[in-house]
Design a protein around this motif. Structure first.
Motif, PDB file in Angstrom:
ATOM      1  N   ILE A  15      36.293  21.574  34.218  1.00 41.37           N
ATOM      2  CA  ILE A  15      37.385  22.257  34.877  1.00 41.37           C
ATOM      3  C   ILE A  15      38.364  22.258  33.949  1.00 41.37           C
ATOM      4  O   ILE A  15      38.634  21.128  33.577  1.00 41.37           O
ATOM      5  N   CYS A  16      39.307  23.332  33.966  1.00 38.27           N
ATOM      6  CA  CYS A  16      40.614  22.989  33.266  1.00 38.27           C
ATOM      7  C   CYS A  16      41.584  23.737  34.009  1.00 38.27           C
ATOM      8  O   CYS A  16      41.352  24.801  34.790  1.00 38.27           O
ATOM      9  N   ASP A  17      42.836  23.080  33.847  1.00 40.51           N
ATOM     10  CA  ASP A  17      44.066  23.501  34.510  1.00 40.51           C
ATOM     11  C   ASP A  17      45.204  22.915  34.187  1.00 40.51           C
ATOM     12  O   ASP A  17      45.057  21.582  33.937  1.00 40.51           O
ATOM     13  N   ALA A  18      46.412  23.620  34.041  1.00 44.56           N
ATOM     14  CA  ALA A  18      47.389  23.251  33.341  1.00 44.56           C
ATOM     15  C   ALA A  18      48.372  22.455  34.439  1.00 44.56           C
ATOM     16  O   ALA A  18      49.026  21.577  34.160  1.00 44.56           O
ATOM     17  N   ALA A  19      47.942  22.551  35.615  1.00 46.53           N
ATOM     18  CA  ALA A  19      48.915  21.935  36.918  1.00 46.53           C
ATOM     19  C   ALA A  19      47.990  20.649  36.951  1.00 46.53           C
ATOM     20  O   ALA A  19      46.967  20.754  37.638  1.00 46.53           O
ATOM     21  N   PRO A  20      48.736  19.436  36.819  1.00 44.04           N
ATOM     22  CA  PRO A  20      47.892  18.094  36.905  1.00 44.04           C
ATOM     23  C   PRO A  20      47.542  17.935  38.243  1.00 44.04           C
ATOM     24  O   PRO A  20      46.491  17.275  38.557  1.00 44.04           O
ATOM     25  N   ASP A  21      48.323  18.299  39.412  1.00 49.72           N
ATOM     26  CA  ASP A  21      47.994  17.979  40.600  1.00 49.72           C
ATOM     27  C   ASP A  21      46.658  18.721  41.147  1.00 49.72           C
ATOM     28  O   ASP A  21      45.848  18.327  41.876  1.00 49.72           O
ATOM     29  N   LEU A  22      46.747  19.902  40.587  1.00 50.39           N
ATOM     30  CA  LEU A  22      45.468  20.942  41.192  1.00 50.39           C
ATOM     31  C   LEU A  22      44.505  20.380  40.067  1.00 50.39           C
ATOM     32  O   LEU A  22      43.284  20.451  41.002  1.00 50.39           O
ATOM     33  N   LEU A  23      44.330  20.107  39.125  1.00 51.62           N
ATOM     34  CA  LEU A  23      43.225  19.581  38.338  1.00 51.62           C
ATOM     35  C   LEU A  23      42.662  18.295  38.787  1.00 51.62           C
ATOM     36  O   LEU A  23      41.773  18.140  39.127  1.00 51.62           O
ATOM     37  N   ALA A  24      43.608  17.195  39.325  1.00 53.88           N
ATOM     38  CA  ALA A  24      43.281  16.279  39.941  1.00 53.88           C
ATOM     39  C   ALA A  24      42.577  16.313  41.339  1.00 53.88           C
ATOM     40  O   ALA A  24      41.454  15.691  41.618  1.00 53.88           O
ATOM     41  N   GLY A  27      39.359  18.197  40.691  1.00 55.77           N
ATOM     42  CA  GLY A  27      38.330  17.418  39.957  1.00 55.77           C
ATOM     43  C   GLY A  27      37.564  16.325  41.043  1.00 55.77           C
ATOM     44  O   GLY A  27      36.684  16.078  40.993  1.00 55.77           O
ATOM     45  N   ALA A  28      38.767  15.813  41.905  1.00 58.79           N
ATOM     46  CA  ALA A  28      38.198  14.861  43.079  1.00 58.79           C
ATOM     47  C   ALA A  28      36.992  15.724  44.071  1.00 58.79           C
ATOM     48  O   ALA A  28      36.249  14.894  44.468  1.00 58.79           O
ATOM     49  N   THR A  29      37.247  17.006  44.227  1.00 53.54           N
ATOM     50  CA  THR A  29      36.411  17.535  45.384  1.00 53.54           C
ATOM     51  C   THR A  29      35.266  18.148  44.752  1.00 53.54           C
ATOM     52  O   THR A  29      34.186  17.848  45.252  1.00 53.54           O
ATOM     53  N   TYR A  30      35.090  18.558  43.323  1.00 51.34           N
ATOM     54  CA  TYR A  30      33.898  19.183  42.873  1.00 51.34           C
ATOM     55  C   TYR A  30      33.340  18.240  41.773  1.00 51.34           C
ATOM     56  O   TYR A  30      32.093  18.406  41.134  1.00 51.34           O
ATOM     57  N   GLU A  31      33.770  17.222  41.294  1.00 49.94           N
ATOM     58  CA  GLU A  31      33.415  16.181  40.492  1.00 49.94           C
ATOM     59  C   GLU A  31      32.559  16.628  39.000  1.00 49.94           C
ATOM     60  O   GLU A  31      31.603  16.367  39.314  1.00 49.94           O
ATOM     61  N   PRO A  32      33.277  17.395  38.509  1.00 45.74           N
ATOM     62  CA  PRO A  32      32.569  17.892  37.174  1.00 45.74           C
ATOM     63  C   PRO A  32      32.672  16.652  36.276  1.00 45.74           C
ATOM     64  O   PRO A  32      33.257  15.553  36.417  1.00 45.74           O
ATOM     65  N   GLU A  33      31.797  16.665  35.111  1.00 46.14           N
ATOM     66  CA  GLU A  33      31.605  15.728  34.220  1.00 46.14           C
ATOM     67  C   GLU A  33      32.853  15.609  33.314  1.00 46.14           C
ATOM     68  O   GLU A  33      33.109  14.551  33.236  1.00 46.14           O
ATOM     69  N   LYS A  34      33.605  16.590  33.044  1.00 45.46           N
ATOM     70  CA  LYS A  34      34.788  16.466  32.265  1.00 45.46           C
ATOM     71  C   LYS A  34      35.948  17.274  32.912  1.00 45.46           C
ATOM     72  O   LYS A  34      35.706  18.421  33.781  1.00 45.46           O
ATOM     73  N   MET A  35      37.040  16.952  32.700  1.00 43.42           N
ATOM     74  CA  MET A  35      38.365  17.870  33.115  1.00 43.42           C
ATOM     75  C   MET A  35      39.327  17.875  32.116  1.00 43.42           C
ATOM     76  O   MET A  35      39.696  16.968  31.221  1.00 43.42           O
ATOM     77  N   TYR A  36      39.920  18.963  31.762  1.00 40.58           N
ATOM     78  CA  TYR A  36      40.873  19.208  30.699  1.00 40.58           C
ATOM     79  C   TYR A  36      42.133  19.960  31.289  1.00 40.58           C
ATOM     80  O   TYR A  36      41.933  20.680  32.164  1.00 40.58           O
ATOM     81  N   ASP A  37      43.054  19.512  30.821  1.00 40.01           N
ATOM     82  CA  ASP A  37      44.343  20.222  30.763  1.00 40.01           C
ATOM     83  C   ASP A  37      44.848  21.283  29.699  1.00 40.01           C
ATOM     84  O   ASP A  37      45.733  21.867  29.762  1.00 40.01           O
TER      85      ASP A  37
END
Length: 102
Positions: A15-24, A27-37
């Motif tokens: 998943i990718c999002d420019a908003a750090p809080d939303l990305l976190a 990421g915690a909810t859907y647990e992808p292998e990778k997260m990008y900002d």
């Protein structure tokens, strides 16, 4: 994101999002292998096969074109673009890429 997790024929790889809080939070909810900002960084990942563009309408075409140029298939939310000209640019990008746009 929920549909990606439920799909039997796809995996939520990143998943990718420019908003750090939303990305976190996502990421915690859907647990992808990778997260990008950074979208370009995510598109450079050779393991990434396709992207879902689920942003504000004005970004649908530019982000879809970037993904196609990076060799990724694209599923884009509606509306596909905000003008006829954008739609034509995207159609041209699809033809040049050889990838699937839905």
């Amino acid at each position: 994101l929920e549909s990606c997790v439920k799909a039997r024929n796809a995996d939520l790889y990143a998943i990718c999002d420019a908003a750090p809080d939303l990305l976190a939070r996502m990421g915690a909810t859907y647990e992808p292998e990778k997260m990008y900002d950074d979208y370009d960084e995510m598109l450079a990942d050779p393991q990434l096969e396709a992207v879902i563009v689920a942003t504000s309408d004005a970004y649908h075409v530019p982000m879809s074109i970037k993904a196609l140029k990076a060799g990724k298939h694209v599923l884009c939310e509606k509306p596909i673009g905000v003008s006829v000209e954008e739609g034509e640019m995207l159609a041209d990008a699809v033809k040049r890429s050889g990838k699937v746009l839905q």
